[in-house]
Design an enzyme around this catalytic site. Structure first.
Site, mmCIF file in Angstrom:
data_model
loop_
_atom_site.group_PDB
_atom_site.id
_atom_site.type_symbol
_atom_site.label_atom_id
_atom_site.label_comp_id
_atom_site.label_asym_id
_atom_site.label_seq_id
_atom_site.Cartn_x
_atom_site.Cartn_y
_atom_site.Cartn_z
ATOM 1 N N ARG A 1 -9.551 -10.779 9.529
ATOM 2 C CA ARG A 1 -8.870 -11.726 8.652
ATOM 3 C C ARG A 1 -8.247 -12.893 9.417
ATOM 4 N NH1 ARG A 1 -7.681 -7.895 4.244
ATOM 5 N NH2 ARG A 1 -6.758 -8.923 2.446
ATOM 6 N N ARG B 1 -1.070 -14.344 -1.391
ATOM 7 C CA ARG B 1 -2.223 -13.730 -0.704
ATOM 8 C C ARG B 1 -3.372 -14.727 -0.607
ATOM 9 N NH1 ARG B 1 -3.016 -8.833 -4.407
ATOM 10 N NH2 ARG B 1 -4.851 -8.358 -3.148
ATOM 11 N N ARG C 1 -1.488 -1.218 -7.602
ATOM 12 C CA ARG C 1 -1.088 -1.910 -6.373
ATOM 13 C C ARG C 1 0.010 -2.905 -6.688
ATOM 14 N NH1 ARG C 1 -6.220 -3.917 -2.910
ATOM 15 N NH2 ARG C 1 -4.585 -5.315 -2.175
ATOM 16 N N ARG D 1 -6.951 -6.406 -12.413
ATOM 17 C CA ARG D 1 -7.040 -5.211 -11.576
ATOM 18 C C ARG D 1 -5.673 -4.537 -11.465
ATOM 19 N NH1 ARG D 1 -9.136 -5.936 -5.443
ATOM 20 N NH2 ARG D 1 -6.975 -6.289 -4.915
ATOM 21 N N LYS E 1 -15.251 -7.540 -2.709
ATOM 22 C CA LYS E 1 -15.685 -6.918 -1.453
ATOM 23 C C LYS E 1 -15.700 -5.392 -1.559
ATOM 24 C CE LYS E 1 -12.342 -8.759 1.079
ATOM 25 N NZ LYS E 1 -11.558 -9.524 0.080
HETATM 26 P P1 AMP Z 1 -6.700 -5.773 0.957
HETATM 27 O O1 AMP Z 1 -6.764 -4.404 0.383
HETATM 28 O O2 AMP Z 1 -7.828 -6.061 1.891
HETATM 29 O O3 AMP Z 1 -6.526 -6.824 -0.109
HETATM 30 O O4 AMP Z 1 -5.375 -5.836 1.852
HETATM 31 C C1 AMP Z 1 -4.092 -5.648 1.300
HETATM 32 C C2 AMP Z 1 -3.035 -6.136 2.272
HETATM 33 O O5 AMP Z 1 -3.117 -5.385 3.489
HETATM 34 C C3 AMP Z 1 -3.153 -7.583 2.701
HETATM 35 O O6 AMP Z 1 -2.532 -8.484 1.788
HETATM 36 C C4 AMP Z 1 -2.450 -7.567 4.055
HETATM 37 O O7 AMP Z 1 -1.049 -7.518 3.899
HETATM 38 C C5 AMP Z 1 -2.878 -6.212 4.619
HETATM 39 N N1 AMP Z 1 -4.145 -6.312 5.399
HETATM 40 C C6 AMP Z 1 -5.337 -5.720 5.099
HETATM 41 N N2 AMP Z 1 -6.265 -6.010 6.012
HETATM 42 C C7 AMP Z 1 -5.659 -6.815 6.930
HETATM 43 C C8 AMP Z 1 -6.095 -7.458 8.121
HETATM 44 N N3 AMP Z 1 -7.375 -7.356 8.562
HETATM 45 N N4 AMP Z 1 -5.195 -8.210 8.797
HETATM 46 C C9 AMP Z 1 -3.928 -8.328 8.391
HETATM 47 N N5 AMP Z 1 -3.441 -7.762 7.259
HETATM 48 C C10 AMP Z 1 -4.296 -6.999 6.533
#
Ligand code: AMP
Length: 190
Positions: free
Chosen positions: A89, A146, A134, A128, A14
């Protein structure tokens, strides 16, 4: 306005595709993961609270991310449109987003879902993690958590957009450029 939801499990591509899309269509990129990591880097209270959950691979509360998105929409009043990456999400987030956009006389144009199987996702995320820095990419148990959160809480969001006739699924395995071309073919019909 062109308002896209780029959807898919962690590691589906994404972020990579968003970068290419914002350039081509001149959209504002709203990634809740990036916004949260920025809060962590700035040492804010919100960031400190979110970090505990993110490091475990679980979602942060709906009201936190909905509030963040609401602020970003207000801060970008002149945007030609938005790419929502990693948001919504949960179904509650999707409902809140519809209300926020309606209050600004706009709506989601469509959702593009990148489909990638779990084994490929685990492989990509571990790879990654070697240079993303991260913490949630570094540990196979957190990665699985996740993906589990995605399957339980996030996958149903696809049905929300399907019921509105706004869902398009795409194969997320292939070269970055091949997938981008497929996405653009879809976006050009929205
Ligand atoms: P991402 O970078 O999108 O993979 O997000 C990393 C982490 O941030 C996720 O595993 C969640 O803990 C938190 N997170 C990001 N976006 C959301 C969302 N829309 N709702 C809830 N938690 C989020």
């Amino acid at each position: 306005m062109l308002n896209l939801v780029l959807f898919g499990p962690p590691g589906a591509g994404k972020g990579t595709q968003s970068q290419k899309l914002i350039e081509k269509y001149q959209l504002v990129h709203l990634s809740t993961g990036d916004i949260l990591r920025n809060e962590i880097a700035n040492g804010t209270e919100l960031g400190l609270e979110a970090k505990k959950l993110m490091d475990q691979g679980v979602l942060v509360p709906d009201e936190v991310v909905i509030g963040m998105i609401s602020n970003k929409l207000d801060a970008n009043k002149d945007a030609r449109g938005f790419i929502f990456d990693g948001f919504p999400r949960t179904v509650a987030q999707a409902e809140a987003l519809d209300i926020l956009l309606a209050s600004k006389q706009t709506a989601i144009s469509g959702m593009i879902a990148l489909n990638v199987n779990d084994a490929e996702l685990e492989k990509r995320l571990l790879l990654r993690g070697k240079d993303s820095g991260r913490p949630d990419d570094a540990d196979p148990a957190i990665i699985r958590r996740r993906i589990e959160e995605y399957n339980n809480k996030t996958a149903p969001v696809a049905n929300y957009y399907k019921s509105q006739g706004k869902y398009v699924g795409i194969n997320g395995i292939g070269s970055i450029d091949e997938i981008f071309t497929e996405i653009c073919n879809v976006v050009d019909k929205f």
